[in-house]
Design a protein around this motif. Structure first.
Motif, short mmCIF file in Angstrom:
data_model
loop_
_atom_site.label_atom_id
_atom_site.label_comp_id
_atom_site.label_asym_id
_atom_site.label_seq_id
_atom_site.Cartn_x
_atom_site.Cartn_y
_atom_site.Cartn_z
N MET A 1 0.83 -1.20 0.00
CA MET A 1 0.00 0.00 0.00
C MET A 1 0.87 1.26 0.00
O MET A 1 0.63 2.21 -0.75
N ILE A 2 1.89 1.25 0.86
CA ILE A 2 2.78 2.40 0.98
C ILE A 2 3.52 2.65 -0.34
O ILE A 2 3.61 3.79 -0.80
N LYS A 3 4.04 1.59 -0.93
CA LYS A 3 4.77 1.73 -2.20
C LYS A 3 3.87 2.31 -3.28
O LYS A 3 4.26 3.23 -4.02
N GLY A 4 2.65 1.79 -3.39
CA GLY A 4 1.72 2.32 -4.39
C GLY A 4 1.31 3.74 -4.10
O GLY A 4 1.20 4.57 -5.02
N ALA A 5 1.10 4.06 -2.81
CA ALA A 5 0.67 5.40 -2.43
C ALA A 5 1.75 6.43 -2.73
O ALA A 5 1.44 7.53 -3.22
N VAL A 6 3.02 6.11 -2.45
CA VAL A 6 4.11 7.06 -2.73
C VAL A 6 4.13 7.41 -4.21
O VAL A 6 4.25 8.59 -4.58
N VAL B 1 10.88 11.39 0.33
CA VAL B 1 11.06 12.63 1.09
C VAL B 1 10.19 13.74 0.52
O VAL B 1 9.55 14.50 1.27
N MET B 2 10.12 13.83 -0.79
CA MET B 2 9.29 14.85 -1.42
C MET B 2 7.82 14.67 -1.06
O MET B 2 7.12 15.63 -0.70
N MET C 1 6.56 13.11 1.52
CA MET C 1 6.36 13.34 2.95
C MET C 1 6.19 14.83 3.25
O MET C 1 5.29 15.22 4.00
N TYR C 2 7.03 15.65 2.66
CA TYR C 2 6.96 17.07 2.97
C TYR C 2 5.84 17.79 2.23
O TYR C 2 5.30 18.78 2.72
N GLN C 3 5.49 17.31 1.08
CA GLN C 3 4.38 17.92 0.37
C GLN C 3 3.05 17.61 1.03
O GLN C 3 2.13 18.44 1.05
N GLU C 4 2.93 16.41 1.57
CA GLU C 4 1.62 15.93 2.01
C GLU C 4 1.44 15.82 3.52
O GLU C 4 0.33 15.58 3.98
N SER C 5 2.49 16.01 4.31
CA SER C 5 2.35 15.85 5.76
C SER C 5 1.36 16.84 6.36
O SER C 5 0.76 16.57 7.41
N LYS C 6 1.14 17.96 5.68
CA LYS C 6 0.15 18.94 6.16
C LYS C 6 -1.26 18.36 6.18
O LYS C 6 -2.15 18.92 6.86
N SER C 7 -1.48 17.29 5.46
CA SER C 7 -2.81 16.68 5.40
C SER C 7 -3.01 15.61 6.49
O SER C 7 -4.08 15.03 6.58
N LEU C 8 -1.98 15.39 7.32
CA LEU C 8 -2.14 14.45 8.42
C LEU C 8 -3.15 14.98 9.43
O LEU C 8 -3.34 16.19 9.57
N SER C 9 -3.78 14.07 10.15
CA SER C 9 -4.73 14.48 11.18
C SER C 9 -3.99 15.15 12.34
O SER C 9 -2.78 14.97 12.51
#
Length: 208
Positions: free
Chosen positions: A23-28, A113-114, A116-124
């Protein structure tokens, strides 16, 4: 801060890890191409190689996948650094080796890394503090190394300088991911590492 557990309907831990790694590999891949919000769970399931129904046996919502992605990325970076760095006896040479290792890890994991930093703002709001704590742990590796060198009188830095330089090191490594579209026209990876190390050591070594 304790690790946030993502509930799963499946109790076989090995199978949970296997499916979530897929799941993680596909999501990245998808998050890099489309971003978190434009990617659907159905697309993630397809990229991972199983059905949407199977996906929801391992997570509750799409935000769980983003959390798993960020958590896995930090774990992998930390694991690779720990393998490459000898913190038992810190010297200026081993600090330089640690910087080289860190920059290479950042190169190997550019896409992760890209994302993570682009999308971490969408974490709960529940997940974000834990992920930020993982970032602090990465900075702490360099804080410990610099502190040892100060204790052994090889460097002359105060506590705030140690923290600032450690954060600077982490950000400079990540810059290879963020700015590679421009940097790759100027430097090879090895040239980039050599320049960064020179600048870092120029800033921390006592003036002759």
């Amino acid at each position: 801060m304790n690790k946030r557990e993502v509930p799963s309907l499946v109790k076989d831990e090995k199978l949970v890890k296997k499916r979530r790694d897929q799941m993680i590999k596909g999501a990245v891949k998808l998050f890099k191409e489309k971003g978190f919000h434009r990617t659907t769970t159905r697309e993630i399931a397809k990229e991972a190689g199983f059905s949407i129904g199977t996906l929801y046996e391992y997570i509750r919502k799409k935000e769980d996948i983003l959390y798993l992605v960020c958590d896995a990325i930090y774990d992998e970076v930390h694991e690779k650094l720990e393998k490459a760095i000898d913190r038992d006896k810190v010297t200026l040479e081993s600090l330089e080796d640690a910087l080289v290792a860190y920059f290479h890890v950042m190169d190997e994991m550019q896409d992760e890394v890209m994302v993570m930093y682009q999308e971490s703002k969408s974490l709960s709001k529940e997940a974000l503090p834990y992920v930020l704590k993982k970032e602090e742990e990465m900075v702490e590796i360099f804080i410990e190394m610099l502190s040892q060198l100060v204790q052994e009188k090889q460097l002359d830095l105060d506590e705030k300088e140690i923290q600032l330089i450690s954060h600077q090191i982490v950000v400079q490594g990540q810059m290879w991911s963020f700015r590679r579209w421009g940097l790759k026209h100027l430097y090879t990876l090895e040239e980039f590492i050599e320049k960064q190390n020179r600048l870092i050591f120029k800033g921390i070594l006592p003036e002759q």
